[in-house]
Motif scaffolding. Structure first.
Motif, PDB file in Angstrom:
ATOM      1  N   GLU A 271       0.825  -1.213   0.000  1.00 37.61           N
ATOM      2  CA  GLU A 271       0.000   0.000   0.000  1.00 37.61           C
ATOM      3  C   GLU A 271       0.859   1.263   0.000  1.00 37.61           C
ATOM      4  N   SER A 272       2.067   1.173   0.544  1.00 38.59           N
ATOM      5  CA  SER A 272       2.957   2.334   0.539  1.00 38.59           C
ATOM      6  C   SER A 272       3.555   2.601  -0.846  1.00 38.59           C
ATOM      7  N   GLN A 273       3.442   1.634  -1.762  1.00 37.06           N
ATOM      8  CA  GLN A 273       3.967   1.814  -3.112  1.00 37.06           C
ATOM      9  C   GLN A 273       2.936   2.368  -4.085  1.00 37.06           C
ATOM     10  N   LEU A 274       1.695   2.528  -3.664  1.00 34.12           N
ATOM     11  CA  LEU A 274       0.628   2.945  -4.577  1.00 34.12           C
ATOM     12  C   LEU A 274       0.565   4.453  -4.764  1.00 34.12           C
ATOM     13  N   ARG A 275       1.393   5.184  -4.028  1.00 30.93           N
ATOM     14  CA  ARG A 275       1.284   6.644  -4.032  1.00 30.93           C
ATOM     15  C   ARG A 275       1.456   7.217  -5.426  1.00 30.93           C
ATOM     16  N   LYS A 276       2.386   6.669  -6.193  1.00 31.51           N
ATOM     17  CA  LYS A 276       2.685   7.231  -7.514  1.00 31.51           C
ATOM     18  C   LYS A 276       2.186   6.357  -8.663  1.00 31.51           C
ATOM     19  N   PRO A 364      -4.775   8.595 -14.854  1.00 29.38           N
ATOM     20  CA  PRO A 364      -5.848   8.473 -13.858  1.00 29.38           C
ATOM     21  C   PRO A 364      -5.541   7.405 -12.816  1.00 29.38           C
ATOM     22  N   LEU A 365      -6.152   7.570 -11.672  1.00 29.28           N
ATOM     23  CA  LEU A 365      -6.018   6.575 -10.621  1.00 29.28           C
ATOM     24  C   LEU A 365      -6.938   5.379 -10.865  1.00 29.28           C
ATOM     25  N   LEU A 366      -8.059   5.620 -11.560  1.00 26.55           N
ATOM     26  CA  LEU A 366      -9.023   4.566 -11.842  1.00 26.55           C
ATOM     27  C   LEU A 366      -9.119   4.357 -13.345  1.00 26.55           C
ATOM     28  N   ALA A 367      -9.258   3.103 -13.748  1.00 26.08           N
ATOM     29  CA  ALA A 367      -9.384   2.799 -15.174  1.00 26.08           C
ATOM     30  C   ALA A 367     -10.744   3.256 -15.686  1.00 26.08           C
ATOM     31  N   GLU A 368     -10.795   3.623 -16.951  1.00 22.61           N
ATOM     32  CA  GLU A 368     -12.043   4.060 -17.567  1.00 22.61           C
ATOM     33  C   GLU A 368     -12.901   2.855 -17.935  1.00 22.61           C
ATOM     34  N   GLY A 369     -14.218   3.126 -18.163  1.00 20.28           N
ATOM     35  CA  GLY A 369     -15.132   2.064 -18.544  1.00 20.28           C
ATOM     36  C   GLY A 369     -14.882   1.564 -19.958  1.00 20.28           C
ATOM     37  N   ARG A 370     -15.493   0.432 -20.281  1.00 20.81           N
ATOM     38  CA  ARG A 370     -15.283  -0.184 -21.584  1.00 20.81           C
ATOM     39  C   ARG A 370     -16.266   0.302 -22.640  1.00 20.81           C
ATOM     40  N   ALA A 371     -17.236   1.124 -22.276  1.00 23.71           N
ATOM     41  CA  ALA A 371     -18.191   1.704 -23.232  1.00 23.71           C
ATOM     42  C   ALA A 371     -18.905   0.614 -24.029  1.00 23.71           C
TER      43      ALA A 371
END
Length: 417
Positions: A271-276, A364-371
């Protein structure tokens, strides 16, 4: 004189020892500087982990109908193509059910044709009853005229009482015949209306009875086609458990097909590696099976929605008295380069070393939807529905006495002739 002072005095009096201590101090300073420079220039620009494993889709082959296994056409480690038959079941019961459904469809088409033919017959019956009503109405009119002519002559004796009674009886009989003819005409019209209610607004092909029988033919046809289990995708066969002669039920796992051309890597970062970490950051990977001589390139496809412990079968109960903090890990999906994957194939479960370049944090931190795009799909079953439609059309056309054509069946598969 105490010991430290004595040692210092000894070191000052020994030039070799003094140079050695200076060299050690310089080495420590250089090592510290090198480590600091590495942290600033290199380590801070990447995140690495060896807690990473190759993952892929494991497509289970399960029958859609039950039956006895007659043949097995693929074994573990075999490479198969999409549409290739893997297992064949006994088709005797399914073939009998299809014959029954086809015979029922043929009979239904002929029965519906009879309904349409009866419309003309019943319309002729209505015309006949209308003619009977007109004839009866004429008889009543004639009988009424006879009574009206004889009634004034009855008092003068020009017409006998018996003759007048016969004329009156004839009038009553004519009225009764008229009422009967009118009732018969009404009944004929009702019968015609009832028959037309079964046929109005549709054709023989689109009649509900025909569609219902056709659906049963499709169902039986699909059951017969499903005694052969095709491979949904290209891949390698694994975990074969089916045996010849085995009685299998619908949904029972028989084997698996693993498409090795669409693998990915799940890298479990602290979890400490997720910052970047960001989506689409470049990644370099090394597989233990090939060593450092083969390097894969990929990108961060997405970060997991939770830690591994959160989705484990027995999640941790941290609300207890004895609690120790444990660094959690989050799975990060790494998409691999298809060309490199084809040149150096991987297997599901292999260990990987992952290095993510985190210098660019604009992603982005979150992946986009697949539409609406499917995660996976297959077209090996499309022809089955088309062939079932063609079989239905053939039966309907044969019992209508015309050449086959495409049925306008709502919801049916694409017809191919």
């Amino acid at each position: 004189m105490n010991a430290p002072v004595a040692n210092a005095a000894a070191a000052a009096s020994n030039p070799k020892r003094r140079k050695a201590m200076i060299a050690i101090a310089v080495a420590v300073l250089l090592a510290g500087g090198a480590y600091t420079a590495w942290q600033v220039l290199a380590a801070s620009r990447v995140e690495t982990t060896d807690n990473a494993y190759v993952q892929g889709n494991v497509v289970q082959i399960t029958p859609q109908v039950g039956g006895t296994v007659l043949a097995i056409h693929a074994d573990d480690t075999d490479r198969v193509q999409a549409g290739q038959v893997l297992v064949k079941l006994d088709a005797a019961d399914a073939r009998v059910a299809l014959d029954q459904a086809e015979a029922q469809l043929a009979q239904t088409v002929r029965e519906v044709r009879t309904l349409y033919a009866n419309n003309a017959t019943l319309a002729a019956q209505v015309a006949l009853r209308d003619a009977d009503v007109a004839k009866a109405q004429a008889d009543v009119t004639r009988a009424a005229d006879d009574v009206s002519r004889r009634e004034p002559l009855l008092a003068s004796g020009a017409v006998g009482k018996e003759e007048f009674q016969h004329a009156t009886a004839q009038l009553a009989a004519s009225k009764s015949a008229l009422a009967a003819a009118q009732s018969a005409a009404v009944a004929a019209r009702e019968q015609l209306g009832a028959n037309q209610a079964l046929t109005d607004g549709t054709t023989v092909e689109q009649h509900p009875n025909v569609l219902r029988a056709a659906a049963r033919v499709r169902e039986a046809w699909l059951a017969l086609a499903r005694v052969e289990l095709p491979a949904p995708v290209d891949g390698i066969v694994a975990k074969r458990s089916v045996q010849v002669g085995q009685r299998v039920a619908a949904g029972a796992p028989l084997m698996s097909v693993v498409p090795l051309d669409s693998l990915w890597v799940d890298a479990n970062f602290k979890e400490s590696q997720l910052r970047k970490l960001r989506v689409d950051q470049p990644v370099t990977l090394e597989a233990d099976v090939y060593g450092r001589k083969v390097e894969y390139h990929g990108r961060v496809a997405g970060l997991g929605a939770g830690t591994g412990s959160a989705f484990s079968l027995l999640p941790a109960q941290n609300a207890t008295g004895n609690w120790i903090k444990i660094v959690q890990r989050v799975p990060v999906r790494i998409a691999l380069d298809a060309k490199e994957l084809a040149e150096h194939p991987l297997r599901v479960g292999l260990s990987m070393e992952v290095t993510v370049d985190v210098r660019n944090t604009d992603g982005p931190l979150l992946a986009e939807g697949r539409a609406g795009r499917p995660v996976a799909q297959t077209q090996v079953y499309d022809a089955t529905a088309a062939q079932a439609d063609a079989d239905v059309e053939r039966i309907v056309a044969a019992n209508l006495g015309r050449a086959p054509r495409v049925l306008a069946k709502a919801g049916a598969g694409t017809n191919q002739h």
